[in-house]
Write an enzyme that holds these catalytic residues in place. Sequence first.
Site, PDB file in Angstrom:
ATOM      1  N   GLY A  40       0.650  -0.824  -0.212  1.00 53.55           N
ATOM      2  CA  GLY A  40       0.168  -0.293  -0.020  1.00 53.55           C
ATOM      3  C   GLY A  40       0.872   1.712  -0.219  1.00 53.55           C
ATOM      4  N   GLY A 186       0.889  23.672   1.944  1.00 55.56           N
ATOM      5  CA  GLY A 186       0.068  22.771   0.365  1.00 55.56           C
ATOM      6  C   GLY A 186      -1.092  21.982   1.457  1.00 55.56           C
ATOM      7  N   GLY A 189      -0.238  20.057   4.973  1.00 55.90           N
ATOM      8  CA  GLY A 189      -0.156  21.012   5.910  1.00 55.90           C
ATOM      9  C   GLY A 189      -1.453  21.460   5.972  1.00 55.90           C
ATOM     10  N   LEU A 190      -2.724  21.832   4.950  1.00 56.91           N
ATOM     11  CA  LEU A 190      -3.514  22.134   5.251  1.00 56.91           C
ATOM     12  C   LEU A 190      -5.094  20.903   6.139  1.00 56.91           C
ATOM     13  CD1 LEU A 190      -4.565  24.163   2.837  1.00 56.91           C
ATOM     14  CD2 LEU A 190      -3.751  24.734   4.898  1.00 56.91           C
ATOM     15  N   HIS A 452     -32.547  16.857  -8.673  1.00 54.51           N
ATOM     16  CA  HIS A 452     -32.771  17.896  -7.468  1.00 54.51           C
ATOM     17  C   HIS A 452     -33.586  17.259  -6.664  1.00 54.51           C
ATOM     18  CE1 HIS A 452     -33.649  21.878  -6.321  1.00 54.51           C
ATOM     19  NE2 HIS A 452     -34.825  21.449  -6.827  1.00 54.51           N
TER      20      HIS A 452
HETATM   21  P1  FAD Z   1       4.940   5.011  -2.204  1.00 54.33           P
HETATM   22  O1  FAD Z   1       3.249   4.933  -1.999  1.00 54.33           O
HETATM   23  O2  FAD Z   1       5.409   5.980  -1.892  1.00 54.33           O
HETATM   24  O3  FAD Z   1       5.086   3.668  -2.539  1.00 54.33           O
HETATM   25  C1  FAD Z   1       6.427   2.645  -2.140  1.00 54.33           C
HETATM   26  C2  FAD Z   1       6.758   1.828  -1.974  1.00 54.33           C
HETATM   27  O4  FAD Z   1       8.054   1.606  -2.743  1.00 54.33           O
HETATM   28  C3  FAD Z   1       7.074   2.105  -0.543  1.00 54.33           C
HETATM   29  O5  FAD Z   1       5.510   1.271  -0.060  1.00 54.33           O
HETATM   30  C4  FAD Z   1       8.715   1.734  -0.382  1.00 54.33           C
HETATM   31  O6  FAD Z   1       8.426   0.939   0.914  1.00 54.33           O
HETATM   32  C5  FAD Z   1       9.210   0.951  -1.518  1.00 54.33           C
HETATM   33  N1  FAD Z   1      10.206   0.927  -1.757  1.00 54.33           N
HETATM   34  C6  FAD Z   1      11.271   1.745  -1.631  1.00 54.33           C
HETATM   35  N2  FAD Z   1      12.236   1.514  -2.173  1.00 54.33           N
HETATM   36  C7  FAD Z   1      12.377  -0.150  -1.849  1.00 54.33           C
HETATM   37  C8  FAD Z   1      13.188  -0.814  -2.212  1.00 54.33           C
HETATM   38  N3  FAD Z   1      14.157  -0.501  -2.537  1.00 54.33           N
HETATM   39  N4  FAD Z   1      12.863  -2.305  -2.393  1.00 54.33           N
HETATM   40  C9  FAD Z   1      11.991  -2.185  -1.676  1.00 54.33           C
HETATM   41  N5  FAD Z   1      10.681  -1.466  -1.985  1.00 54.33           N
HETATM   42  C10 FAD Z   1      11.037  -0.293  -1.787  1.00 54.33           C
HETATM   43  N6  FAD Z   1      -2.551  11.606  -2.489  1.00 54.33           N
HETATM   44  C11 FAD Z   1      -3.856  10.817  -3.128  1.00 54.33           C
HETATM   45  O7  FAD Z   1      -4.130  10.858  -4.063  1.00 54.33           O
HETATM   46  N7  FAD Z   1      -4.061  11.640  -1.778  1.00 54.33           N
HETATM   47  C12 FAD Z   1      -4.614  12.125  -0.995  1.00 54.33           C
HETATM   48  O8  FAD Z   1      -5.330  12.117   0.056  1.00 54.33           O
HETATM   49  C13 FAD Z   1      -3.320  11.679  -0.412  1.00 54.33           C
HETATM   50  N8  FAD Z   1      -2.474  12.045   0.249  1.00 54.33           N
HETATM   51  C14 FAD Z   1      -1.279  11.931   1.510  1.00 54.33           C
HETATM   52  C15 FAD Z   1      -0.568  12.178   2.477  1.00 54.33           C
HETATM   53  C16 FAD Z   1      -0.116  12.953   2.990  1.00 54.33           C
HETATM   54  C17 FAD Z   1       0.297  12.571   4.567  1.00 54.33           C
HETATM   55  C18 FAD Z   1       1.254  12.030   2.358  1.00 54.33           C
HETATM   56  C19 FAD Z   1       2.374  11.565   2.938  1.00 54.33           C
HETATM   57  C20 FAD Z   1       1.352  11.948   1.314  1.00 54.33           C
HETATM   58  C21 FAD Z   1      -0.983  11.203   0.335  1.00 54.33           C
HETATM   59  N9  FAD Z   1      -0.770  11.179  -0.810  1.00 54.33           N
HETATM   60  C22 FAD Z   1      -2.698  10.803  -1.143  1.00 54.33           C
HETATM   61  C23 FAD Z   1       0.825  11.041  -2.151  1.00 54.33           C
HETATM   62  C24 FAD Z   1      -0.068   9.653  -1.973  1.00 54.33           C
HETATM   63  O9  FAD Z   1       0.431   8.974  -0.845  1.00 54.33           O
HETATM   64  C25 FAD Z   1       1.691   9.525  -3.158  1.00 54.33           C
HETATM   65  O10 FAD Z   1       1.661  10.047  -4.525  1.00 54.33           O
HETATM   66  C26 FAD Z   1       1.530   7.443  -3.610  1.00 54.33           C
HETATM   67  O11 FAD Z   1       2.009   6.889  -2.418  1.00 54.33           O
HETATM   68  C27 FAD Z   1       2.341   7.552  -4.740  1.00 54.33           C
HETATM   69  O12 FAD Z   1       2.179   6.394  -5.003  1.00 54.33           O
HETATM   70  P2  FAD Z   1       3.481   5.275  -5.233  1.00 54.33           P
HETATM   71  O13 FAD Z   1       3.047   4.006  -5.679  1.00 54.33           O
HETATM   72  O14 FAD Z   1       4.530   6.445  -6.896  1.00 54.33           O
HETATM   73  O15 FAD Z   1       5.600   5.258  -4.452  1.00 54.33           O
END
Ligand code: FAD
Length: 473
Positions: A40, A186, A189-190, A452
């Site tokens: 996740g 951003g 924060g909000l 409506h």
């Molecule tokens: P990630 O979710 O960062 O997943 C990457 C994964 O790779 C991680 O689990 C990590 O452990 C793993 N990993 C890294 N390197 C390695 C390795 N070498 N070997 C094995 N595993 C590895 N986005 C929204 O669209 N809606 C929201 O409401 C929203 N709210 C957010 C609230 C917060 C507080 C934060 C911090 C972010 C939020 N985001 C939101 C942004 C969203 O979480 C990210 O855009 C999204 O998770 C990106 O997905 P990803 O799969 O690219 O990376």
Amino acid sequence: MSDAFDIVIVGGGPGGYPAAIRAAQLGMRVACIERGERLGGTCLNVGCIPSKALLDATETYSLIRHGASGFGIRVPEVEFDLAGIMAHKERVVGGLAQGIDFLFRKHRITRVRGTGRIEAPDRVVVTPTEGGAPRTLTATRGVVIATGSDATPLPGIEVDEKRIVSSTGALSLPEVPRRLAIIGAGYIGLELGSVWRRLGAEVTVLEYLDRITPGLDAEIAEALQRVLEEQGFRFRLGTRVLGARRAGDDVRITVQPAQGDGAGAPEELAADVLLVAVGRRAFAEGLGLEALGVALDERRRVKVDARFQTSVPGVYAIGDVIAGPMLAHKAEEEGIALAEILAGQAGHVDYGTIPAVVYTWPEVASVGRTEEELKKDDVAYRVGRFPFSANARARSRRATDGMVKVLADAATDRVLGVHIIGPDAGTLIHEAVLAMTFGASAEDIGRTTHAHPTLPEALREAALAVDGRPMHL
Ligand code: FAD
């Protein structure tokens, strides 16, 4: 167990795990390597989901506490139990993580727990999280980098996740801080500021720019600032943070006016907790990309072409680790598109119609271009606005703050952008996303029958307002 796969994905976040599911649906043998305990990624474990669980819980508390009497409902005493709210968050996250495990089993995806390093374009070495010998996985069709992002640090400020926290610490504070300072106005924060404000914290947001939520349509951002101020947020815009340090139970933050010749005297502010929320940066550490020759851009994001291929054939990248909005649904779309491309199909992401939502109360949601962007690019446009105060359902819900704003091409009437601040904006925006995906005009939305009394009627009215003929204004 065989270690030979069609594709090997490093990272099990909202980019990596949907790529794995779609590739398996298309008949491929898939391995997904995740170093964390749960699949996740950031989104499920320390991002979208826990923050929304806290926002939903505190919004319910706030509605009962401040909103019930307006509906004629008397609630003599309302209390919250922070441990109970945190338990709700854990249940939501834990349940959804189990859901992804189930989907992996259903699609026969091999989940490998450990840290991946890409040794060759068709080979990933995994160091198991629980120790033991490294394991080598091979991929015949591609290796996918889906390693996401982490919080951007601010020089001079050391995050200890207790008093000086990143978003991760702010999701699990053991008690409500009396004074919460936040660096960065951003969405993260909000949203987190809203959670703790609703529970009683005095919230002060320190922002370098002279506006909040950069990137949002400026008129909508101003409206959001006004409502948040009414809720008790204090904003110090145009403020540069020079540093912060722990002093006993306090955090002392040194700030200075951002503009001018820098002559503004530095000032010290005190807070119980400081949240550093100045953005996120691509994370690709330890993958061995340099040795492999994978090119990065000036912000250390992995460079990809239109098919998500990096500078090294056979190695692909998706999600926060590449350019574009750092959003879970953007990462997911890219994961799905890439799996389809690797299966020989025409996977595709429409970057012009990716919605963005700020889950404050009221919510803010947008898709397409802002008014500022259209002006900058000299695009002739027409604008239609409709306030929720003139929408029957918003009045019956006592949620009349905000408006819908539709921007359409002056010559063709094609919808170029929709910006909403108001109740359920994050849900309402999807009608606009669909309309824009199908190339609709403002007139198309205006001619579509809307039930409506419903909130989406406000979008229809704003679309009619583009032509100067809203019905209820
Ligand atoms: P990630 O979710 O960062 O997943 C990457 C994964 O790779 C991680 O689990 C990590 O452990 C793993 N990993 C890294 N390197 C390695 C390795 N070498 N070997 C094995 N595993 C590895 N986005 C929204 O669209 N809606 C929201 O409401 C929203 N709210 C957010 C609230 C917060 C507080 C934060 C911090 C972010 C939020 N985001 C939101 C942004 C969203 O979480 C990210 O855009 C999204 O998770 C990106 O997905 P990803 O799969 O690219 O990376």
